[in-house]
Design a protein around this motif. Structure first.
Motif, PDB file in Angstrom:
ATOM      1  N   SER B 626       0.810  -1.059   0.187  1.00 40.84           N
ATOM      2  CA  SER B 626      -0.131   0.136  -0.025  1.00 40.84           C
ATOM      3  C   SER B 626       0.805   1.038   0.097  1.00 40.84           C
ATOM      4  O   SER B 626       0.562   2.230  -0.685  1.00 40.84           O
ATOM      5  CB  SER B 626      -0.855  -0.042   1.206  1.00 40.84           C
ATOM      6  OG  SER B 626      -0.416  -0.310   2.438  1.00 40.84           O
ATOM      7  N   ALA B 627       1.874   1.233   0.635  1.00 42.48           N
ATOM      8  CA  ALA B 627       2.863   2.273   0.646  1.00 42.48           C
ATOM      9  C   ALA B 627       3.457   2.673  -0.934  1.00 42.48           C
ATOM     10  O   ALA B 627       3.436   3.739  -1.248  1.00 42.48           O
ATOM     11  CB  ALA B 627       4.218   2.197   1.753  1.00 42.48           C
ATOM     12  N   ASN B 630       0.728   4.105  -2.806  1.00 41.32           N
ATOM     13  CA  ASN B 630       0.711   5.494  -2.531  1.00 41.32           C
ATOM     14  C   ASN B 630       1.675   6.547  -2.764  1.00 41.32           C
ATOM     15  O   ASN B 630       1.564   7.369  -3.380  1.00 41.32           O
ATOM     16  CB  ASN B 630       0.342   5.634  -1.056  1.00 41.32           C
ATOM     17  CG  ASN B 630      -1.014   5.122  -0.648  1.00 41.32           C
ATOM     18  OD1 ASN B 630      -1.825   5.342  -1.478  1.00 41.32           O
ATOM     19  ND2 ASN B 630      -1.336   4.827   0.687  1.00 41.32           N
ATOM     20  N   LYS B 631       2.951   6.069  -3.080  1.00 45.17           N
ATOM     21  CA  LYS B 631       4.269   6.566  -3.211  1.00 45.17           C
ATOM     22  C   LYS B 631       4.193   6.802  -4.755  1.00 45.17           C
ATOM     23  O   LYS B 631       4.596   8.001  -5.240  1.00 45.17           O
ATOM     24  CB  LYS B 631       5.477   5.821  -2.919  1.00 45.17           C
ATOM     25  CG  LYS B 631       5.960   6.345  -1.518  1.00 45.17           C
ATOM     26  CD  LYS B 631       7.470   6.269  -1.528  1.00 45.17           C
ATOM     27  CE  LYS B 631       8.071   6.562  -0.079  1.00 45.17           C
ATOM     28  NZ  LYS B 631       9.336   6.028   0.226  1.00 45.17           N
ATOM     29  N   ARG B 633       1.468   7.233  -6.420  1.00 44.32           N
ATOM     30  CA  ARG B 633       0.660   8.409  -6.501  1.00 44.32           C
ATOM     31  C   ARG B 633       1.265   9.705  -6.206  1.00 44.32           C
ATOM     32  O   ARG B 633       0.946  10.706  -7.332  1.00 44.32           O
ATOM     33  CB  ARG B 633      -0.447   8.234  -5.787  1.00 44.32           C
ATOM     34  CG  ARG B 633      -1.359   6.952  -6.139  1.00 44.32           C
ATOM     35  CD  ARG B 633      -2.531   6.839  -5.399  1.00 44.32           C
ATOM     36  NE  ARG B 633      -3.439   5.924  -5.927  1.00 44.32           N
ATOM     37  CZ  ARG B 633      -3.988   4.832  -5.287  1.00 44.32           C
ATOM     38  NH1 ARG B 633      -3.780   4.858  -4.064  1.00 44.32           N
ATOM     39  NH2 ARG B 633      -4.865   3.945  -5.956  1.00 44.32           N
ATOM     40  N   PRO B 674      -3.378  11.715  -3.780  1.00 48.77           N
ATOM     41  CA  PRO B 674      -3.874  11.289  -2.607  1.00 48.77           C
ATOM     42  C   PRO B 674      -4.533  12.496  -1.607  1.00 48.77           C
ATOM     43  O   PRO B 674      -3.946  13.402  -1.523  1.00 48.77           O
ATOM     44  CB  PRO B 674      -2.789  10.648  -1.744  1.00 48.77           C
ATOM     45  CG  PRO B 674      -1.656  10.504  -2.749  1.00 48.77           C
ATOM     46  CD  PRO B 674      -1.848  11.695  -3.698  1.00 48.77           C
ATOM     47  N   CYS B 699       3.484  16.118  -4.763  1.00 49.01           N
ATOM     48  CA  CYS B 699       2.843  15.701  -5.823  1.00 49.01           C
ATOM     49  C   CYS B 699       2.997  16.409  -7.200  1.00 49.01           C
ATOM     50  O   CYS B 699       3.535  16.111  -8.197  1.00 49.01           O
ATOM     51  CB  CYS B 699       1.282  15.354  -5.797  1.00 49.01           C
ATOM     52  SG  CYS B 699       0.910  14.363  -4.643  1.00 49.01           S
ATOM     53  N   CYS B 742      -7.760   8.685  -4.326  1.00 44.21           N
ATOM     54  CA  CYS B 742      -7.243   7.854  -3.502  1.00 44.21           C
ATOM     55  C   CYS B 742      -7.577   8.723  -2.052  1.00 44.21           C
ATOM     56  O   CYS B 742      -7.025   9.769  -1.997  1.00 44.21           O
ATOM     57  CB  CYS B 742      -5.741   7.943  -3.744  1.00 44.21           C
ATOM     58  SG  CYS B 742      -4.536   7.452  -2.450  1.00 44.21           S
ATOM     59  N   ILE B 744      -6.607   8.612   2.072  1.00 42.86           N
ATOM     60  CA  ILE B 744      -5.960   8.009   3.006  1.00 42.86           C
ATOM     61  C   ILE B 744      -6.288   8.520   4.452  1.00 42.86           C
ATOM     62  O   ILE B 744      -6.668   9.611   4.606  1.00 42.86           O
ATOM     63  CB  ILE B 744      -4.561   8.656   2.951  1.00 42.86           C
ATOM     64  CG1 ILE B 744      -3.819   7.975   1.642  1.00 42.86           C
ATOM     65  CG2 ILE B 744      -3.624   7.995   4.061  1.00 42.86           C
ATOM     66  CD1 ILE B 744      -2.381   8.636   1.418  1.00 42.86           C
ATOM     67  N   VAL B 755       2.084   8.966   6.415  1.00 38.18           N
ATOM     68  CA  VAL B 755       1.546   9.873   5.275  1.00 38.18           C
ATOM     69  C   VAL B 755       3.111  10.688   5.111  1.00 38.18           C
ATOM     70  O   VAL B 755       3.477  10.948   3.986  1.00 38.18           O
ATOM     71  CB  VAL B 755       0.534  10.933   5.670  1.00 38.18           C
ATOM     72  CG1 VAL B 755       0.514  11.956   4.779  1.00 38.18           C
ATOM     73  CG2 VAL B 755      -0.768   9.929   5.716  1.00 38.18           C
ATOM     74  N   LEU B 758       5.390   9.205   2.871  1.00 37.76           N
ATOM     75  CA  LEU B 758       5.194   9.307   1.264  1.00 37.76           C
ATOM     76  C   LEU B 758       5.926  10.383   0.662  1.00 37.76           C
ATOM     77  O   LEU B 758       6.093  10.382  -0.745  1.00 37.76           O
ATOM     78  CB  LEU B 758       3.719   9.377   1.012  1.00 37.76           C
ATOM     79  CG  LEU B 758       2.901   8.294   1.419  1.00 37.76           C
ATOM     80  CD1 LEU B 758       1.458   8.412   1.305  1.00 37.76           C
ATOM     81  CD2 LEU B 758       3.244   6.845   0.951  1.00 37.76           C
TER      82      LEU B 758
END
Lengths: 364, 1030
Positions: B626-627, B630-631, B633, B674, B699, B742, B744, B755, B758
């Motif tokens: 999952s990490a 998310n990363k 993203r 996210p 991001c 997404c 979180i 978080v 990330l």
């Protein structure tokens, strides 16, 4: 959870050398001090900090300490060591840098026995000169290492040093001085000689090596050994003592146009003293005790009277040139062998005396 | 094929002083081959002995030739006491065995190779030069000059036990200059043996004797595994094994397991493969060597396919004539040109884009290799390929990453190799079934890893399920291959069906997981691609299309329409364990993505330990994946290549690290940014919005830096969403729905930490960091020179404390390590760090060790930017920003010939910095280049000289005197690199590719002033030429 780093190393296939860090390492600066010194310059990049610099410096220090073993044996290492992948020209740079020395340190060890006892005295030297003690020890050890290898080796000492330590010619010549003056135990430590720099003595040493040693090509060649026959022949120069009038006459005629009146008067008045001093030194050289005290003798017997009479160095060289050449015109030196001895002898003495002579200002 | 081994000991140099009193050494040499020992005379009183003796001859059995290393031991002769050992040299004879046999068809064509090596001379080849003499207690002690020759008798006995002639490559791809005619399949071998360290004898012998016994054993094992793997390959009709990996599991009391896996292939030189050879003339090997199954139906269908492709590729042949390097001859029927990416479509991957032939490594100009036969892939027991890099057009579709793990309890005495075989077999079957569930016919980039803690062992197998081209290259639907029980696995036919059953008995626990992350999905990337992309390679979006039918898919998959062809379905995220294929459509550049997860564990023993671990594993993996999603993203990317997931177990910790190269595949949708949502009870709203803002900034920055947002996408973000009015919008809505974005959830500090993790710190300008062989999508620059292979080792004491999360602090330190790496390499910019490998070890309850291995390569500017407007803008921006100072000295290392003048300059070069923002391709290089890449940047591989594997042990009882563990390990790594270089040189090479460092174990006992270090290294020795060479 937290981590306390116990090891952080970085090893690369091509050995990384950083000139600045290497310089500091050679100078004996500790890694921590090196960090302080380089802190200002290195942090050009964002995201870096002192720890990274420290880690980098430690990497380099480790590499250099591994290299150090090889640096003790440079000639073997220079062309065919496999342990480190370093280009030959960089390797050569590392060697030269490692064998570089401070005049003050080598001046201090000239003529001394390179014994462990003397190594301990380096603390004083370090304090006196402000040169890092580690650097002093490295230089001392370098000298000792070179000395050990080359001392007994036949052949020309400079060439031997170049062959065995892959040093530049200039550097090799300095080490040759250390070896030569050291192995023949020249006394350079007297207080009256303290004003002389390493370079002065090195100049003298090379003059002596060039003229008074067994330089002739052959199996006996060794310029750290005196040509004993020649030194014994010098005894025959004693005849010049009796001919001092004639000699004086010739010299005076030559120097008169070139000298101030005052100095010329001194030459005229004291010629006999001077020639006695010079011939005294020359004739005694076959005795190793007198050879050892050559420098102090020159200072005490020759230079001091001249200082008292306020001779300049120019005066001195004029006098010595005239003194050497005039003798050759005399009947006493008719014999070719004797003429040659005279020339060989006076070449060195002239070179040394002019070199050792310092005008008042230079002296302090 | 028995052979004569001839050894000549010539001289030694720089030997240590063994006789203190005389400051010298009386050296002689013992030469041992198998059980025969020869001795030289004693060379008295010399540190540089000259022996110059006659040849020592050994008549050796063929299996021994492969299994036994030649051992050369230098000894010091003593009249009164026992003779002392100075050190040893091990020479693996395997590289000699190939050269003498079929060098004709394996050695790549080059004008120089024949005259330089002349391997056919008298049937013998030589291995000679100066080798460092290595002692496990003292390190390198001088060098010895040795020449080894082998004369082989030809023997074609079918039932022989030796596998001479099978050539091994670590290179996980088709070796450069060669062409894989057939890929026969997966080969593996496993040997279990006692560890000398744990024998009773160890109690009475010296550490040196034990270390040497172990080193010898490792060499023998390496030779034996290779021989047996070779036999299997021979049986399949192959002539080489590529992607060969040798691993040792040190199981302690229960022994040592040596495992080798690889891919059996038939290699031919490019020249042989090119003119006049048509497919139907090629012998198709089958299970029985020698038997040709020339043309059956499968074969014909293949031909059809080939012709079909040929038809459609005609047009593009003319598109890029300039890209055909003139030194490469091609088959006329070859259709690969059509799928060769043009330099300007991808930026340049390695040699692409530049007109310099020297730098083109022709890896995409080869005919595509053929999997043995269409039907045979299903017949293979394990349809696995250990390669990472595949020829263009080989991969049809990616299914996704598949992985299986199992936890095993090692038991003393009762173990047999069979049980290990069985363990791995189970795992492989599981991987295979995962792959089949995804309707894929092969597993690519397959690898096997293990980690051992006390008596618990975790075995992991992973790979990428994929469909490879055999029939349908352009079909948009590939029929879902039915899962059928394996007819060919005669040994355990039952195994296939019950792989997923748990093996109980308390001893074993298994946790496994299919790792296709197709998590929630969002908006699609609505545009076609920038500039030149779209019209050139539209077929190649199929690479990303899902191979399985969505209706029957084994897990919930969020597939949406392909952004390129608008027909096929693509997943929202793709994880793979292979290099990005050249034909993939990429937007922007790739970058390193890594997650670290660290969990605490009870310090248990035996079964409890095993249970503890297997209970913990699924959570660890869940966190990791999952990490990573998310990363991705946060980075704005949608796929990961070369993903390596490693799990390490210690007494109190379990650490998982997943490293890969993130990429934006054009056909796949852009990931959502996210969003954070806090539970009601949370009182720290402020910090939440703060974090949210940081996350969004990150991001945006990432998207900009890596150029992953096409222009129109940007517009869409700033403006309205109204532009998204494609005809298939309704379908999109369905797919996205409300669960797409997404989200979180942040409930407490722990979530907040997650978080925070990330958001990665940025890579300094001038660096490109990936774990692949190339920098995908690199624009404006190209890889021109190799600078440095580096190893970074970090070790720390773990101080447990309550208030910070395990993963967070691990992450912090790895980040710091990376930053420190950039700092150390700062003078090399612009540079790329490739093939970064992270390895975590937990040697002790409270110790952690991280090893990073990588390659720094120099980037050179491409004269004219080939890219579209966005790309060239970024590259130009980089150029101006890149005002880094490059030291003179670095410049001299990079380009030795140019440095001639610089040596006369004063020492203080640090101040005379050069401004340099581009590297030049080298015209030559000093020394031996070692690289983990499978090519040498800036050079051309002329010849593969053999695969080398080394296992070194170094021990010391005077750590303090050496200067601590740092110096101990630093010195050791330095020494073993020196030994590797010497062996490469002795084989006539000047570089090593595919260098690896596997086992890195440091056992320390500081209170006893002791340390022991074990390292396994290896790679392929090669001879490369630079443009400056004659």
């Amino acid at each position: 959870m937290d981590f306390s780093t116990t090891m952080e190393i970085f090893v690369s296939n091509y050995t990384l050398i950083d000139n600045e860090i290497y310089e500091l390492w050679v100078e004996g600066v500790s890694a921590i001090e090196a960090v302080c010194q380089l802190k200002g310059k290195a942090l050009l990049q964002q995201g870096s900090n002192v720890e990274m610099l420290q880690s980098e410096i430690e990497d380099h220090y480790r590499t250099y300490s591994l290299l150090e073993r090889l640096l003790h044996n440079p000639a073997k290492i220079k062309d065919h060591q496999l342990e480190f992948q370093i280009e030959p020209q960089i390797m050569s740079m590392l060697i030269q840098r490692y064998y570089k020395f401070d005049d003050a340190v080598y001046r201090d060890i000239l003529g001394k026995k390179l014994s462990t006892r003397n190594r301990k005295d380096l603390d004083d030297l370090s304090e006196r000169t402000g040169i890092n003690i580690l650097s002093c020890r490295r230089q001392f050890d370098n000298a000792k290492r070179v000395f050990k290898v080359v001392e007994e080796m036949p052949g020309l000492v400079v060439k031997n040093i170049i062959d065995n330590f892959a040093l530049d010619k200039e550097l090799a010549k300095s080490y040759a001085t250390v070896v030569f003056l050291g192995s023949l135990r020249f006394d350079c430590t007297k207080r009256k000689l303290q004003y002389l720099s390493f370079q002065d003595l090195s100049h003298c040493a090379h003059a002596i090596m060039a003229n008074w040693t067994c330089k002739e090509q052959g199996p006996e060649q060794d310029d750290t050994e005196f040509d004993r026959e020649f030194l014994l022949d010098l005894k025959d120069l004693r005849v010049m003592l009796d001919k001092d009038r004639e000699h004086k006459h010739l010299v005076c005629a030559k120097v008169k146009p070139q000298m101030l009146e005052k100095v010329f008067q001194d030459v005229e008045n004291n010629f006999k003293t001077y020639t006695r001093a010079i011939l005294g030194i020359s004739c005694g050289l076959h005795r190793s005790r007198e050879m050892r005290t050559l420098f102090i003798d020159m200072v005490e017997k020759c230079l001091e009277p001249w200082y008292a009479a306020h001779w300049s160095r120019a005066d001195l060289s004029i006098f010595l040139a005239a003194y050497t050449h005039s003798a050759l015109e005399m009947d006493a030196l008719r014999e070719a062998e004797l003429r040659q001895s005279w020339e060989r002898c006076m070449n060195v003495l002239s070179a040394c005396l002019t070199c050792l002579h310092k005008d008042k200002k230079e002296k302090k | 094929m028995p052979g004569k081994v001839k050894v000549k000991i010539i001289a030694g140099r720089n030997l240590p002083v063994m006789d203190r009193s005389a400051d010298t050494t009386d050296a002689y040499v013992e030469i041992k081959m198998a059980n025969i020992t020869h001795k030289t005379d004693v060379c008295r009183k010399s540190l540089n002995p000259q022996w110059q003796e006659e040849w020592h001859r050994f008549e050796v059995d063929d299996t021994e030739l492969q299994d036994e290393p030649l051992q050369i031991r230098l000894m010091d002769y003593d009249v009164y006491s026992a003779n002392d050992a100075i050190g040893k040299v091990y020479i693996d004879l395997n590289p000699l065995l190939h050269n003498s046999i079929d060098s004709a068809d394996i050695i790549p064509p080059s004008s120089t190779s024949s005259k330089v090596r002349a391997p056919m001379l008298g049937g013998a080849a030589t291995y000679g030069g100066w080798f460092p003499v290595y002692d496990t207690m003292h390190g390198i002690r001088g060098e010895v000059q040795v020449i080894v020759k082998i004369e082989l008798f030809s023997d074609t006995n079918k039932f022989r036990d030796s596998s001479h002639g099978i050539k091994f490559f670590c290179t996980a791809g088709v070796p450069s200059g060669l062409h894989a005619l057939f890929i026969h399949g997966f080969v593996e071998e496993l040997i279990l043996t006692e560890d000398p360290e744990y024998e009773w004898l160890d109690k009475i012998r010296t550490p040196r004797a034990t270390n040497e016994a172990r080193q010898t054993l490792f060499f023998k094992l390496s030779g034996e595994v290779k021989r047996r793997v070779g036999l299997k390959a021979l049986e399949m009709g192959a002539n080489a094994v590529i992607g060969y990996r040798l691993r040792f599991d040190l199981e302690g009391e229960s022994g040592i397991v040596a495992r080798g896996i690889g891919t059996a292939v038939t290699l031919v030189s490019q020249l042989d493969a090119s003119p006049g050879t048509t497919l139907d003339e090629l012998p198709f090997p089958s299970a029985a060597p020698g038997a040709n199954t020339g043309s059956d139906s499968a074969d014909n269908s293949f031909m059809d396919d080939e012709q079909h492709r040929l038809g459609q590729s005609n047009g593009s042949n003319t598109l890029s004539p300039s890209r055909i390097p003139n030194n490469m001859q091609r088959r006329s029927s070859d259709s690969d040109l059509s799928i060769t990416p043009k330099g300007n479509s991808f930026g340049s991957t390695s040699g692409g884009g530049s007109g310099n032939n020297m730098r083109q490594f022709h890896r995409h100009s080869l005919p595509r290799p053929i999997l043995n036969q269409e039907s045979s892939i299903d017949l293979l027991e394990y349809p696995f390929l250990t390669l990472n890099k595949y020829p263009c057009g080989f991969i049809a579709r990616f299914g996704g990453m598949v992985c299986a793990r199992s936890v095993k309890l090692l038991e003393r005495n009762t173990e047999e190799p069979e049980s290990r075989d069985l363990w791995w077999h189970e795992l492989r079957m599981e991987v295979r079934s995962h792959a089949r569930a995804l309707a894929c016919n092969v597993v690519l980039g397959y690898r096997e890893e293990s980690t051992i803690n006390d008596d618990v062992c975790i075995l992991s197998a992973s790979g990428t399920a994929a469909v490879v081209n055999m029939q349908h290259r352009d079909g948009h639907r590939i029929s879902c291959r039915k899962f059928k029980s394996n007819k060919s696995s005669k040994k355990e036919p039952s195994e296939n069906s019950n792989v997923s059953e748990e093996n109980d008995e308390g001893k074993e626990d298994k946790s496994s997981k299919i790792l296709i992350e197709n998590v929630s999905k969002s908006r699609r990337l609505k545009t076609n691609i920038t500039d030149g992309h779209s019209n050139q390679i539209p077929p190649h979006c199929t690479l990303c299309h899902v191979p399985y039918s969505l209706v029957n898919s084994p897990m919930p998959v969020n597939a949406i329409r392909c952004a390129v062809c608008k027909k096929g379905k693509v997943p929202d995220v793709l994880l793979t364990t292979v290099e990005p294929p050249e034909e993939a459509m990429i937007t922007g550049r790739g970058c390193l993505v890594q997650v670290q997860v660290c969990r605490s564990k009870k310090d248990a023993k035996g079964e409890h330990n095993a249970k503890e671990i297997s209970d913990s594993l699924p959570f660890l993996e869940y966190d990791m994946y999952s990490a990573i999603i998310n990363k991705l993203r946060v980075k704005g990317m949608n796929s990961v290549f070369n993903l390596r997931v490693s799990v390490t177990v210690g007494d109190r910790l379990i650490v998982g690290i997943a490293t890969g190269t993130a990429l934006f595949l054009t056909p796949m949708p852009a990931p959502p940014i996210p969003k954070l949502i806090a539970s009601k009870t949370n009182n720290s709203r402020l910090s939440l919005t703060e974090v949210q803002k940081r996350l969004q900034d990150a991001c945006r920055n990432n998207r900009e830096i890596y150029g992953v947002v096409p222009n129109q996408e940007k517009d869409a973000n700033s403006g309205s969403e109204s532009e998204e009015s494609d005809e298939d919008l309704p379908a999109l809505e369905l797919a996205s729905g409300n669960k797409d974005a997404c989200i979180i959830e942040v409930d407490d500090g722990e979530d907040m930490n997650a978080v925070n993790l990330l958001i990665e710190s940025t890579v300094p300008k001038g660096f490109e960091v990936v774990n692949t062989e190339t920098i995908p999508g690199l624009a404006g620059y190209e890889v021109v020179s190799s600078l440095q292979m580096f190893t970074q080792v970090w070790r720390a004491r773990v101080n447990p404390c309550q208030n910070s999360s395990y993963s967070a602090s691990l992450n912090k330190h790895i980040r710091r390590l990376q930053q420190s790496l950039y700092f150390k390499l700062r003078k090399m910019v612009p540079c790329g760090l490739l093939r970064l490998r992270f390895k975590v070890e937990l040697p002790d309850a409270d110790e952690i060790q991280i090893t990073i291995l990588g390659m720094a390569i120099g980037l050179g500017k491409i004269a004219q930017p080939l890219k579209g407007s966005t790309k060239s803008k970024t590259s130009r921006k980089e150029e101006t920003d890149m005002i880094f100072k490059l030291d003179e000295e670095v410049a001299t290392i990079a380009t030795p010939p140019a440095s001639k003048e610089s040596k006369k300059q004063p020492f203080y070069l640090g101040y005379t910095n050069l401004l340099k923002n581009s590297h030049e391709p080298p015209t030559g290089r000093y020394g031996v280049d070692i690289t983990p890449l499978n090519f040498v940047p800036g050079a051309k591989i002329e010849e593969y000289l053999g695969n080398l594997n080394f296992f070194f042990i170094r021990e010391s009882n005077s750590i303090r005197e050496i200067g601590g563990y740092c110096n101990f390990v630093h010195g050791f790594i330095n020494e073993l690199l020196a030994i590797v270089r010497a062996h490469i040189t002795a084989l006539g090479g000047n570089a090593m590719v595919s260098y690896y460092m596997n086992e890195f174990t440091l056992l320390s006992a500081a209170h006893k002033n002791q340390g022991q270090c074990l390292i396994q290294v290896g790679g392929d020795a090669v001879r490369v030429s630079y443009s400056g060479d004659k």
